[in-house]
Write a protein that holds these residues in place. Sequence first.
Motif, PDB file in Angstrom:
ATOM      1  N   THR A 222       2.202  65.832 -17.086  1.00 49.95           N
ATOM      2  CA  THR A 222       1.196  64.745 -17.281  1.00 49.95           C
ATOM      3  C   THR A 222      -0.354  65.373 -17.066  1.00 49.95           C
ATOM      4  O   THR A 222      -1.281  65.028 -17.704  1.00 49.95           O
ATOM      5  CB  THR A 222       1.409  63.633 -16.339  1.00 49.95           C
ATOM      6  OG1 THR A 222       2.688  62.981 -16.746  1.00 49.95           O
ATOM      7  CG2 THR A 222       0.325  62.613 -16.728  1.00 49.95           C
TER       8      THR A 222
ATOM      9  N   LEU B  33      12.156  66.753 -10.722  1.00 53.13           N
ATOM     10  CA  LEU B  33      11.974  66.258 -12.014  1.00 53.13           C
ATOM     11  C   LEU B  33      10.748  65.523 -12.065  1.00 53.13           C
ATOM     12  O   LEU B  33       9.814  65.703 -12.930  1.00 53.13           O
ATOM     13  CB  LEU B  33      12.965  65.832 -12.825  1.00 53.13           C
ATOM     14  CG  LEU B  33      13.068  65.950 -14.204  1.00 53.13           C
ATOM     15  CD1 LEU B  33      13.101  67.385 -14.518  1.00 53.13           C
ATOM     16  CD2 LEU B  33      14.473  65.322 -14.744  1.00 53.13           C
ATOM     17  N   VAL B  34      10.502  64.636 -11.020  1.00 54.35           N
ATOM     18  CA  VAL B  34       9.447  63.815 -11.027  1.00 54.35           C
ATOM     19  C   VAL B  34       7.942  64.745 -10.618  1.00 54.35           C
ATOM     20  O   VAL B  34       7.134  64.330 -11.217  1.00 54.35           O
ATOM     21  CB  VAL B  34       9.638  62.908  -9.638  1.00 54.35           C
ATOM     22  CG1 VAL B  34       8.315  62.055  -9.397  1.00 54.35           C
ATOM     23  CG2 VAL B  34      10.559  61.885 -10.166  1.00 54.35           C
TER      24      VAL B  34
ATOM     25  N   CYS C 157      19.474  69.251 -16.344  1.00 54.35           N
ATOM     26  CA  CYS C 157      18.213  69.172 -15.546  1.00 54.35           C
ATOM     27  C   CYS C 157      17.574  70.652 -15.215  1.00 54.35           C
ATOM     28  O   CYS C 157      16.459  70.970 -15.464  1.00 54.35           O
ATOM     29  CB  CYS C 157      18.293  68.451 -14.086  1.00 54.35           C
ATOM     30  SG  CYS C 157      16.710  67.997 -13.324  1.00 54.35           S
TER      31      CYS C 157
ATOM     32  N   GLN D  90      14.133  72.290 -16.718  1.00 62.62           N
ATOM     33  CA  GLN D  90      13.195  72.704 -15.799  1.00 62.62           C
ATOM     34  C   GLN D  90      12.509  73.973 -16.064  1.00 62.62           C
ATOM     35  O   GLN D  90      11.426  74.523 -16.038  1.00 62.62           O
ATOM     36  CB  GLN D  90      13.509  72.548 -14.326  1.00 62.62           C
ATOM     37  CG  GLN D  90      13.522  71.268 -13.813  1.00 62.62           C
ATOM     38  CD  GLN D  90      14.264  71.154 -12.552  1.00 62.62           C
ATOM     39  OE1 GLN D  90      14.774  72.067 -11.845  1.00 62.62           O
ATOM     40  NE2 GLN D  90      14.115  69.852 -11.758  1.00 62.62           N
TER      41      GLN D  90
ATOM     42  N   GLN E   9       7.386  66.515 -13.826  1.00 63.86           N
ATOM     43  CA  GLN E   9       6.799  65.467 -14.807  1.00 63.86           C
ATOM     44  C   GLN E   9       5.356  65.146 -14.508  1.00 63.86           C
ATOM     45  O   GLN E   9       4.563  65.290 -15.413  1.00 63.86           O
ATOM     46  CB  GLN E   9       7.718  64.143 -14.718  1.00 63.86           C
ATOM     47  CG  GLN E   9       6.961  63.151 -15.781  1.00 63.86           C
ATOM     48  CD  GLN E   9       7.923  61.720 -15.809  1.00 63.86           C
ATOM     49  OE1 GLN E   9       8.006  61.087 -15.001  1.00 63.86           O
ATOM     50  NE2 GLN E   9       8.378  61.455 -16.823  1.00 63.86           N
ATOM     51  N   SER E  10       5.015  65.076 -13.303  1.00 64.01           N
ATOM     52  CA  SER E  10       3.665  65.048 -12.904  1.00 64.01           C
ATOM     53  C   SER E  10       2.850  66.394 -13.242  1.00 64.01           C
ATOM     54  O   SER E  10       1.626  66.175 -13.799  1.00 64.01           O
ATOM     55  CB  SER E  10       3.566  64.851 -11.367  1.00 64.01           C
ATOM     56  OG  SER E  10       2.186  64.749 -10.914  1.00 64.01           O
TER      57      SER E  10
ATOM     58  N   THR F  78       7.198  65.291 -22.178  1.00 59.72           N
ATOM     59  CA  THR F  78       7.021  64.220 -21.206  1.00 59.72           C
ATOM     60  C   THR F  78       8.367  63.278 -21.498  1.00 59.72           C
ATOM     61  O   THR F  78       8.948  62.668 -20.553  1.00 59.72           O
ATOM     62  CB  THR F  78       5.985  63.337 -21.293  1.00 59.72           C
ATOM     63  OG1 THR F  78       4.808  64.603 -20.982  1.00 59.72           O
ATOM     64  CG2 THR F  78       5.658  62.512 -20.117  1.00 59.72           C
ATOM     65  N   GLU F  79       8.489  62.990 -22.794  1.00 60.52           N
ATOM     66  CA  GLU F  79       9.629  61.975 -23.298  1.00 60.52           C
ATOM     67  C   GLU F  79      10.946  62.824 -22.750  1.00 60.52           C
ATOM     68  O   GLU F  79      11.703  61.921 -22.294  1.00 60.52           O
ATOM     69  CB  GLU F  79       9.415  61.718 -24.814  1.00 60.52           C
ATOM     70  CG  GLU F  79       8.048  61.108 -25.162  1.00 60.52           C
ATOM     71  CD  GLU F  79       7.973  61.264 -26.484  1.00 60.52           C
ATOM     72  OE1 GLU F  79       8.661  61.622 -27.330  1.00 60.52           O
ATOM     73  OE2 GLU F  79       6.887  60.363 -27.143  1.00 60.52           O
TER      74      GLU F  79
ATOM     75  N   ILE G 147      11.452  64.808 -20.295  1.00 59.51           N
ATOM     76  CA  ILE G 147      11.871  64.552 -18.963  1.00 59.51           C
ATOM     77  C   ILE G 147      12.098  63.111 -18.423  1.00 59.51           C
ATOM     78  O   ILE G 147      12.946  62.869 -17.702  1.00 59.51           O
ATOM     79  CB  ILE G 147      10.493  65.103 -18.047  1.00 59.51           C
ATOM     80  CG1 ILE G 147      10.165  66.447 -18.485  1.00 59.51           C
ATOM     81  CG2 ILE G 147      10.525  64.726 -16.767  1.00 59.51           C
ATOM     82  CD1 ILE G 147       9.025  67.075 -17.831  1.00 59.51           C
ATOM     83  N   SER G 148      11.362  62.232 -19.285  1.00 55.97           N
ATOM     84  CA  SER G 148      11.788  60.564 -18.738  1.00 55.97           C
ATOM     85  C   SER G 148      13.130  60.468 -19.315  1.00 55.97           C
ATOM     86  O   SER G 148      14.068  59.599 -18.579  1.00 55.97           O
ATOM     87  CB  SER G 148      10.809  60.066 -19.717  1.00 55.97           C
ATOM     88  OG  SER G 148       9.398  60.069 -19.384  1.00 55.97           O
TER      89      SER G 148
END
Length: 406
Positions: free
Chosen positions: A101, A93-94, A239, A243, A97-98, A156-157, A159-160
């Motif tokens: 972004t 997930l990180v 998750c 994804q 998220q990248s 993004t929100e 995912i956070s």
Amino acid sequence: MLRGVSRQRAVSIMDHTLQTREGFSSVNIAGTLHQSERFRAECKELIKETKQICKRMQEDENQQFDQKLRGIQFLKKELELKLDEMILEIDDLVVLQSRVTKALDACKEPLEVTELCMKERLKRPDSERFHDEVDSELQKEREGLKGVASLLQRVTEQISEQLRLNRSAKHDLEKDLKEKSEAQNVDNFCALMHSLSLSLQHRPKTHPQPEPSSVETLEQWENFSYANMAKAEQQKTNCRSLQALVQSVLEQTAADLQKQSQATTAALQMNIQKMKAAKHQMEDELVKIQSEINNQTKTREDLRVAVTENEEFLSLTQAKLSLRHERPGKEQWRDPAQRKLIADVQKITEHIKQLQQEVARSEDEERLLLHCQLRLQEGIDIKANCVYIDEVVCMQHREAVTIQNF
């Protein structure tokens, strides 16, 4: 378990003690020895029996500890498996998220270029500043980029928030694992303890009484860990769904932006071709106009030469008429020669007047041609300016920006 010792042996020992205290006066020595031997035998039997009871108690305790340790080990393996899965989900997930972004950042430069093109196209002359196909596509492109940026910001929100939930589930698993490990260490130590080890290590100090636990049964104890694992499994499912959704969003938005970028570029190229074609047509017409101006100038010069020639011929004819007035009185009649000279003067005068009118008309025609030349030159300059804005400014900026797959 000590209550299982024979009551009769206990009573016999107590009677023997009472009889001993009453004195030996009424008891002979043989009876006393026999009684003492029997007492010692009963004590040995009691010691043997209590040892067996303690051994059985310790075996039962060890069996309970063994069952508990097996249960802890099983739950630890399950918790560790879920923890490993949750760590992988967090890492994935990180990374996702990248990607989101970077995709969000990748929208900034194309949006700046699109708005720059729209601003530059406002610098076109008033005659060309109308809402054409290029303006429509640029507006669609700007709205699309802003919409994608807003969507990616919401992603993004999300995912956070999912990362927060995943880390919360990870924390619960780690805490449960830590407590299970501590309990395992304690129970392992308890299972290995015996009387000698306790005496060698000295007796432990008295610890404060722990707070009462809300877990009272084996089922409740297991359900606590199963609840943590169920929470982790649910977040794992959420998750995976997120994804898949984000992957679909990234692919679709990239495809939409690429398609719109191609449409805008195609509209620009088409408009450039139209502007160039119109400019070339005007240049061809300008060449014709300039050629016609030159021809008109030459014609007017020829007309003026003709006027001069006719004026000279008129002067010659008038001179002849004037000279014929010197004839004697009887000879000054309107003979054919005189009539011819008079007719010639009239015709030549008409010719000169007609030629002068044509000279004036030629000047008017030249003024119209010059006006057309000026308008064509202005039109060519306007088209050249439009071509410069679309081809040099807009296209070069757009060529430097490429929308890649997110």
